[in-house]
Structures are given as C-alpha cells and as structure tokens.
Design a protein around this motif. Structure first.
Motif, short mmCIF file in Angstrom:
data_model
loop_
_atom_site.label_atom_id
_atom_site.label_comp_id
_atom_site.label_asym_id
_atom_site.label_seq_id
_atom_site.Cartn_x
_atom_site.Cartn_y
_atom_site.Cartn_z
N GLY A 165 -7.60 3.21 -14.10
CA GLY A 165 -7.99 4.29 -14.83
C GLY A 165 -10.06 3.96 -14.96
O GLY A 165 -10.60 4.89 -14.21
N LYS A 166 -9.82 2.38 -14.23
CA LYS A 166 -11.42 2.96 -13.68
C LYS A 166 -11.68 3.07 -12.55
O LYS A 166 -13.05 3.91 -11.88
N LEU A 167 -10.66 2.60 -11.27
CA LEU A 167 -11.36 3.99 -10.37
C LEU A 167 -10.71 4.85 -10.08
O LEU A 167 -10.20 5.48 -8.76
N GLY A 168 -9.86 5.78 -11.43
CA GLY A 168 -9.21 6.67 -11.07
C GLY A 168 -10.04 7.82 -10.61
O GLY A 168 -9.02 9.02 -9.85
N CYS A 169 -11.10 8.19 -11.06
CA CYS A 169 -11.67 9.24 -10.31
C CYS A 169 -12.20 9.37 -8.50
O CYS A 169 -12.90 9.88 -8.46
N LYS A 170 -12.16 7.81 -8.38
CA LYS A 170 -12.45 8.00 -6.08
C LYS A 170 -11.79 9.14 -6.14
O LYS A 170 -10.60 9.02 -6.23
N GLY A 171 -12.59 9.71 -4.32
CA GLY A 171 -12.33 10.19 -4.08
C GLY A 171 -10.35 9.91 -3.38
O GLY A 171 -10.17 8.48 -3.58
N SER A 172 -9.85 10.53 -2.00
CA SER A 172 -8.54 10.03 -1.43
C SER A 172 -9.27 8.99 -0.94
O SER A 172 -7.43 8.31 0.27
N LYS A 173 -9.26 8.77 -0.23
CA LYS A 173 -10.53 7.73 0.91
C LYS A 173 -10.16 6.37 0.09
O LYS A 173 -10.06 5.31 1.11
N LEU A 174 -9.93 6.15 -1.13
CA LEU A 174 -9.03 5.12 -1.70
C LEU A 174 -7.78 5.21 -1.59
O LEU A 174 -6.94 5.95 -2.73
N GLY A 175 -7.23 3.81 -1.49
CA GLY A 175 -5.73 3.76 -1.67
C GLY A 175 -5.38 2.07 -2.61
O GLY A 175 -6.27 1.46 -2.35
N PHE A 176 -4.34 2.35 -2.95
CA PHE A 176 -3.77 0.80 -3.93
C PHE A 176 -2.49 -0.08 -2.91
O PHE A 176 -1.53 0.73 -2.47
N GLU A 177 -3.60 -1.33 -2.93
CA GLU A 177 -1.70 -2.41 -2.58
C GLU A 177 -1.84 -3.03 -3.90
O GLU A 177 -2.15 -3.61 -4.60
N PRO A 178 -0.40 -3.12 -4.86
CA PRO A 178 -0.23 -3.70 -5.66
C PRO A 178 -0.66 -5.20 -5.23
O PRO A 178 -1.10 -5.31 -6.47
N ILE A 179 0.21 -6.05 -4.62
CA ILE A 179 -0.73 -7.32 -4.88
C ILE A 179 0.07 -7.69 -3.54
O ILE A 179 0.91 -7.47 -2.26
N ASN A 180 -1.24 -9.22 -3.04
CA ASN A 180 -0.93 -9.85 -2.07
C ASN A 180 -0.21 -10.24 -1.99
O ASN A 180 0.41 -11.50 -2.67
N GLU A 181 0.87 -10.70 -1.33
CA GLU A 181 1.54 -11.71 -0.30
C GLU A 181 2.50 -12.64 -1.58
O GLU A 181 2.08 -14.10 -1.62
N ILE A 182 2.75 -11.57 -2.26
CA ILE A 182 3.98 -12.79 -3.13
C ILE A 182 4.70 -13.03 -3.62
O ILE A 182 5.62 -12.57 -2.41
N PRO A 183 5.10 -14.09 -3.04
CA PRO A 183 5.46 -15.37 -3.51
C PRO A 183 6.87 -14.97 -3.61
O PRO A 183 7.24 -14.06 -4.57
N GLY A 184 8.42 -15.31 -2.46
CA GLY A 184 9.74 -14.44 -2.74
C GLY A 184 10.43 -15.03 -1.53
O GLY A 184 10.06 -14.93 -0.71
N THR A 185 11.63 -16.07 -1.58
CA THR A 185 12.72 -16.69 -1.16
C THR A 185 13.93 -16.34 -0.26
O THR A 185 14.67 -16.36 0.29
N THR A 186 14.18 -15.38 -2.20
CA THR A 186 15.50 -15.04 -2.90
C THR A 186 15.52 -13.84 -2.31
O THR A 186 14.92 -12.59 -2.00
N ALA A 187 17.04 -13.41 -2.28
CA ALA A 187 17.16 -11.21 -2.58
C ALA A 187 16.24 -11.34 -3.43
O ALA A 187 16.33 -9.86 -3.66
N GLU A 188 17.19 -11.75 -4.46
CA GLU A 188 16.47 -11.89 -6.12
C GLU A 188 15.21 -11.42 -6.23
O GLU A 188 14.37 -11.21 -6.63
N HIS A 189 14.39 -12.29 -5.67
CA HIS A 189 12.47 -12.34 -5.13
C HIS A 189 12.61 -11.19 -5.37
O HIS A 189 12.00 -10.50 -5.26
N GLY A 190 13.47 -10.27 -4.03
CA GLY A 190 13.14 -9.47 -3.20
C GLY A 190 12.99 -8.19 -3.81
O GLY A 190 12.07 -7.17 -4.26
N ALA A 191 13.82 -8.20 -5.33
CA ALA A 191 14.22 -6.97 -5.60
C ALA A 191 13.50 -7.09 -6.95
O ALA A 191 12.80 -6.18 -6.92
N GLN A 192 13.35 -8.72 -7.54
CA GLN A 192 11.77 -8.59 -7.99
C GLN A 192 10.47 -7.63 -7.54
O GLN A 192 9.79 -7.00 -8.63
N VAL A 193 10.29 -8.19 -6.54
CA VAL A 193 9.32 -7.65 -5.63
C VAL A 193 9.01 -6.11 -5.87
O VAL A 193 8.27 -5.56 -5.96
#
Ligand code: NAG
Ligand code: NAG
Ligand code: NAG
Ligand code: NAG
Ligand code: NAG
Ligand code: NAG
Ligand code: NAG
Ligand code: NAG
Length: 580
Positions: A165-193
């Motif tokens: 919401g805060k950054l919504g009006c910035k131009g298209s040269k801004l991109g978003f990445e959901p989350i950094n290196e979220i831990p996960g070691t199983t297929a179940e974690h993979g599905a949660q990611v």
C-alpha cells in the motif's frame, strides 16, 4: 487507474484470514504517478548486474544497528557509477510492528524510511527489489516447532498489504520479493512456501495502486535452486503480476565460506559443478525469467586468483543460462560505505566486463585438491633474505593481449623489467625484483597492474614474508572463561602477512577435534576448521571462537591448535597447546 482484481473469497483454505481486516486502510487506487508495465523478462534482464544493500534496512533491530551507516543517496550513486543496474533492498520488519494480531500494524515512520530508500534508488534510474528479510528466521519461520501457520499467514498478509500500500504508486522499476530464504527442508515446507507466495500476491493485489501490474520474483524453500526446482508451484493464474523466480547461489559452500581449508577453486571439475547447478535451475524453469538475487566470493578471506576466476566463471555461466545476478554486499565485503570506494576494484572490473561478454585474462593458481601447497599469480611471495632470481607466473589469456605493466605511475620496460610469453607466462626479472625486495622489509612491497586488452586489468601484489619462527611454538594457553574466544597471539609484522590461511585442532591421539571426516580430504584441507564460526583473526592474532573453546573444555584434555600462514606450504605454522 490501475485495474484491481476482486479478492476471491475461497481461494485458500484459510481464505477468511486473508481478507482485509475492517481496520485496514482502503487501497490507494488513485496513483497520479506514471507506470509503464514491464514483462517479467524485461524487468529481470534490466536488473543485471545488481547489488545488494546488505546489513542495512535488514539489520536487527533497525537500520544502523549492524556494521553500516544509514544509506544515503551518495551510496546509491557510487553503486550506479560502478556499473550496477539495480539494487536489492533487504528489509526486516520484525522489530517494527506496533500492534499484534489481527492488525499487525507497522510503524509508519519505518514504512516512510523504506519508501524513501526505494526513492533513492529509483531516482538514479536504477531498478529495485524490495523484500521481507530476516523475518524469515523469526516470526515467519514456518519450520519452527511452535509455528502457528495461520498466524504466520495472517501476519505476512498484513505486512505485505501495508508495504505494498505504501509503495503502490511507485513506478514499474520497483519489484517485490515475498521473503528472503524462508527455511524449509521437506516437501510439506515447500508447499507452505508456495502458499506464502500466494498470500503475498493476494496482499499485494489487495493493496491497490499499480501493484496488480508490478513484477514479482517468487521464491522456493531457502531460496535454494535445488529445493526451488523440486517444490516450486506456479502461482494461480488469477494473479496478473508478471513473475520470475529468485534464488541464491553460494556454492561450493566450502570455498565461498572458507570452510575446511578450501582456499583453492577453479579446476575443470569445480567449473563443471557450478555450471551443472545453474543449468539445472534453468532446465526446470525453461520459460521463467530467473535472477540469482544473492551471490558472493568475498575478498575478506578468499585468495584473489581463485576468487577472480570464480567471479568470471559464475557471471559467464549465469549469462549463458540467461540468469541475472545481484551481488550480496554486507558492507564489509565490496563497497566501503564510509569512503564510498570499492575494496577490490579488480572484482568490480571483472563483473562489468564479463557481464558484457568481454573476455578476461585471469591469473592461474593451484586447483589440484591433492596439492600440499598453493601458488597464485595474483600474489608473489618472496621469502625475505633468500636469493632473488627471475620468477615466473602464469595467466590464462583468453584471447587477451598484455598491453603494459605499471607500478604506481611508472610503466615497466619489457625485457628489462619483465618478459611476457604469447602463452601467458610473465617472468619478473631479477633487477626489478631486487629493487622491490631491497631492503628486505617484510609485508606487501608493491602492487603491479597488468593491463590487458580487451579485458580487465589485473593486479599482482609482491609480498616479502618470513615463515613463522619455531619460537612461537612452545606456548601453552589456558582456556578462557565460558563464552569467550581464545586469542592465539601472532606477531603479524614478523611474518609479513596480516591474516592466517587455515586453522586446525588436533587431539593428543592425532584425530581432529572438529570435522574429523576431513581426514579424507587433501593435505590443504585435512582437519581444517571453518572461518567465521570457528575461527577469525584481528590485529592481535587468531581467535578460536567460543563454541570450539567449549569443545576443548568438554574434552577435558589438551588440544593442539595449528595456525597456518600464507603462502600455504611455505608460510609455516604455529602450534599451541590449549587446555588440559
Ligand atoms: C496515493 O496516491 C496519491 C496520488 O498518486 C499519492 O499522492 C499518495 O501518496 C498515495 N498514497 C500512498 C500511500 O501511496
Ligand atoms: C533471456 O531472457 C530475456 C529476459 O528474461 C528474454 O527477453 C530473452 O528472450 C531470453 N533469451 C534467451 C536466449 O533465452
Ligand atoms: C533509465 O533506464 C532505462 C532502462 O531501464 C533507459 O531506457 C533510460 O534511457 C534511462 N533514463 C535515463 C534518464 O537515464
Ligand atoms: C494461531 O493463530 C491464529 C491467528 O492469529 C489464532 O487465532 C489462534 O488462536 C492461534 N492458535 C494458537 C494455538 O495459538
Ligand atoms: C531440475 O532440478 C533437479 C534438482 O536440482 C535436477 O536434478 C534436474 O536435473 C533438473 N531438471 C532439468 C531438466 O534440468
Ligand atoms: C634479513 O637479513 C637482515 C640482515 O642480516 C636481518 O637484519 C633481518 O632480520 C633478516 N630478515 C628476515 C625476515 O629474516
Ligand atoms: C597495494 O594495494 C592495496 C589495495 O589497493 C593497498 O592497500 C596497499 O597499500 C598497496 N600496497 C603497496 C605496497 O602499494
Ligand atoms: C611448530 O608447530 C607446527 C604446527 O604444529 C609444526 O608444523 C612445526 O613443525 C613446528 N615447528 C617446530 C620448529 O617445532
């Protein structure tokens, strides 16, 4: 007005948690700023090469808490001047929530600071990626035994709703990445990611502004290429955002993290392993734009020739597999944030030439893992007071021509100071070496710059050293109090070097205290511990970290620590008895 998709009610099993809470601010659908829609492939291609504003807005508890001063526009100008096209801005929100469930309000001043830093980057016409960073190992750790997944999703949705919401009006040269290196070691974690990616997309779209058309770089478990290949699921088509995948690459682990004495890199097998990794991610996502959002081979502890070849090879391999790169810089590695100078200009030059496909001459160095010593054409070590004679070093020319060699402002004279063969053998002649190594003062004596065309210049440091004297060996050191590091004093100036090459810990029976399996490795690696977590150094000597000190205490018997110096094989070793 950007088009805004209605929020579907029942997309996810916890959909009710994902609906905007009544207390949410209404989305901003009235941007007056322009937005030029970009495809994900255009956005990701334009990132290359990128730089990370590491250990800054991601620091805990807040910006300035770690090793870097607050970012300023001049920081970003320095990055732009060095040829970078984009900045990844890691942001940690953990300590910036001002209310709990269900609103999870973020401190407005912090959101403003994030917005201002984004503007600093966009104002220089660079692309930017913003993320949620160390939250992944605190409240958003989906693998924690006590994790309340519903609450993590609720909080993650609320966080992104406010940020987008805060950054919504910035131009298209801004991109978003959901989350950094979220831990996960199983297929179940993979599905949660995968679900986290969708919660993020839902929040970003609900937040309005131009966000429905903004590029996002989605992630897999750990932002690891292999796990992403195994478990990543493409997002629901109802989200209209152009998307690519971001993953991180710090491999081989032992070389990049100075583990187990691995100070060499660059054999054909090393190069093939790197290419296989990059090719596998591309193979799994043949139609998806890819960006390696973090990678590094830091000058802090790695040998220069191996590191420069790694830079060159990784960049060319990523280019071959159409994958953009963003260098991780924690502020201690590359850009000095105070002086705004680059600590290793050769690495920056390799980056900018390789990324444009310009071939580089590169220094050779030992690559054979069974070698008992290590040589390098980036550093010439001369043993003080030993006979000075013509000395040869080899380079891989890669279709480059040597144009000149300079020593400060002086240009060296071919055939008087040096010879250079068409196959890349540089021979520094005795009169030049005599002038540099007389008197026999220890330490770095000269930096030569080798100028090539068309590729990068290279530097060659000439160092006068003295092997560690046996007088340092007799010491017995008591164990320090619990929680403290052990200092092994080293008189660096008497060695001519300022850092150790490797450290090992040997029990009385000859087995290794740490990672005894390394007995199966080559002589350079056998028994060696890992830099950072297990040992470090400063101006006073070598530090054995407190965790290893505790291992010695548990032994109840003395352990011999051996510190090994550059050049490996000739720099000598110091052995001290600890505890017992
Ligand atoms: C909403 O849009 C208006 C017009 O572009 C802008 O002035 C305002 O800053 C935006 N608000 C937010 C929170 O982005
Ligand atoms: C490489 O990626 C760019 C941007 O992602 C895309 O435009 C281009 O077609 C790709 N090139 C090849 C050879 O795949
Ligand atoms: C900004 O960057 C784009 C590429 O992303 C380029 O096309 C444009 O010319 C640049 N504008 C300025 C003012 O440098
Ligand atoms: C899990 O989180 C949800 C949402 O915040 C909350 O309603 C629920 O009480 C939590 N469950 C537990 C066991 O704490
Ligand atoms: C996909 O990734 C896996 C795991 O890294 C790898 O084994 C496999 O070869 C890859 N597939 C392709 C087509 O490259
Ligand atoms: C080199 O020789 C000089 C003169 O004999 C001596 O003073 C100096 O200590 C020696 N340096 C080293 C590092 O051996
Ligand atoms: C060589 O270059 C390094 C890095 O730029 C510098 O710190 C050092 O002082 C130089 N050494 C000499 C002997 O000129
Ligand atoms: C000093 O200790 C190191 C490491 O244990 C050993 O390699 C070296 O031979 C010793 N030197 C002397 C003179 O005892």
């Amino acid at each position: 007005m950007p088009s805004r998709r209605p929020s579907p009610l029942l997309l996810l099993s916890t959909a009710s948690l994902l609906l905007p809470h009544p207390a949410l601010a209404a989305p901003n659908n009235t941007c007056t700023t322009p937005f030029t829609p970009l495809s994900a492939s255009t956005f990701i291609a334009a990132l290359n090469p990128g730089w990370n504003l590491g250990n800054t807005l991601d620091a805990l508890p807040t910006e300035g808490s770690w090793n870097n001063p607050p970012v300023q526009p001049s920081t970003i100008s320095a990055v732009r001047s060095a040829g970078y096209a984009s900045v990844r801005i890691p942001v940690t929100y953990t300590e910036h929530f001002v209310s709990g469930s269900p609103n999870w309000d973020i401190d407005r001043q912090w959101l403003q600071r994030v917005s201002d830093v984004v503007d600093m980057v966009l104002a220089q016409n660079l692309s930017a990626i913003i993320n949620v960073h160390h939250d992944s190992t605190s409240w958003a750790d989906i693998t924690a035994p006590s994790a309340n997944i519903s609450q993590i999703e609720e909080r993650f949705y609320r966080l992104w709703y406010q940020v987008a919401g805060k950054l919504g009006c910035k131009g298209s040269k801004l991109g978003f990445e959901p989350i950094n290196e979220i831990p996960g070691t199983t297929a179940e974690h993979g599905a949660q990611v995968n679900r986290m990616n969708e919660v993020f997309l839902q929040a970003v779209n609900d937040a309005g502004g131009w966000n429905g058309g903004r590029v996002v770089t989605l992630v897999g478990a750990g932002e690891d290429g292999g796990k992403t290949s195994m478990w990543f699921k493409r997002p629901d088509k109802k989200f209209g955002n152009p998307w690519g995948i971001q993953y991180h690459y710090y491999s081989p682990y032992d070389f990049i993290f100075s583990a187990w004495g691995k100070t060499i890199w660059g054999s054909d097998a090393d190069k093939a392993a790197l290419e296989a990794d990059i090719a596998a991610v591309r193979g799994n996502f043949s139609d998806v734009p890819l960006v390696i959002g973090e990678w590094s081979a830091s000058p802090t502890a790695l040998e220069s020739a191996a590191r420069w070849r790694y830079f060159d090879h990784l960049i060319r391999t990523a280019t071959k597999y159409n994958t953009s790169l963003m260098l991780w810089d924690n502020g201690n590695d590359y850009l000095d944030r105070n002086s705004l100078t680059w600590r290793d200009p050769i690495a920056q030059s390799i980056l900018s030439t390789a990324i444009h496909g310009i071939p580089n001459a590169l220094p050779d160095s030992t690559t054979d893992p069974s070698s008992p010593s290590q040589s390098s054409s980036a550093e010439l070590y001369h043993r003080a007071n030993s006979t000075i004679k013509d000395t040869s070093l080899s380079f891989a020319l890669n279709a480059n021509t040597l144009t000149s060699i300079t020593h400060g402002t002086r240009t060296l004279t071919p055939n008087t100071d040096y010879t250079f063969s068409p196959t890349g053998t540089l021979t520094l002649l005795t009169p030049l070496l005599t002038s540099i190594f007389t008197p026999p003062t220890l330490g770095p004596r000269a930096n030569l710059t080798l100028h090539f065309t068309p590729g990068t210049p290279l530097s060659l440091t000439l160092i006068s050293f003295s092997p560690a004297p046996s007088s340092l060996n007799s010491t017995t050191l008591p164990l320090p109090p619990s929680g403290q590091d052990l200092l092994i004093p080293i008189p660096w100036s008497a060695l001519g070097t300022s850092r150790p090459a490797a450290v090992k810990a040997v029990r009385g029976d000859g087995t290794y205290l740490v990672d005894d399996w390394t007995q199966w490795l080559g002589e350079l690696q056998r028994g060696r511990m890992t830099y950072g977590g297990q040992w470090d150094w400063d101006g006073r000597g070598v530090l054995v970290k407190s965790g290893v000190v505790e291992m010695v205490r548990k032994e109840g018997k003395g352990v011999r620590f051996e510190v090994e110096f550059w050049p490996r094989g000739e720099g000598g070793r110091v052995g001290v008895e600890v505890g017992g």
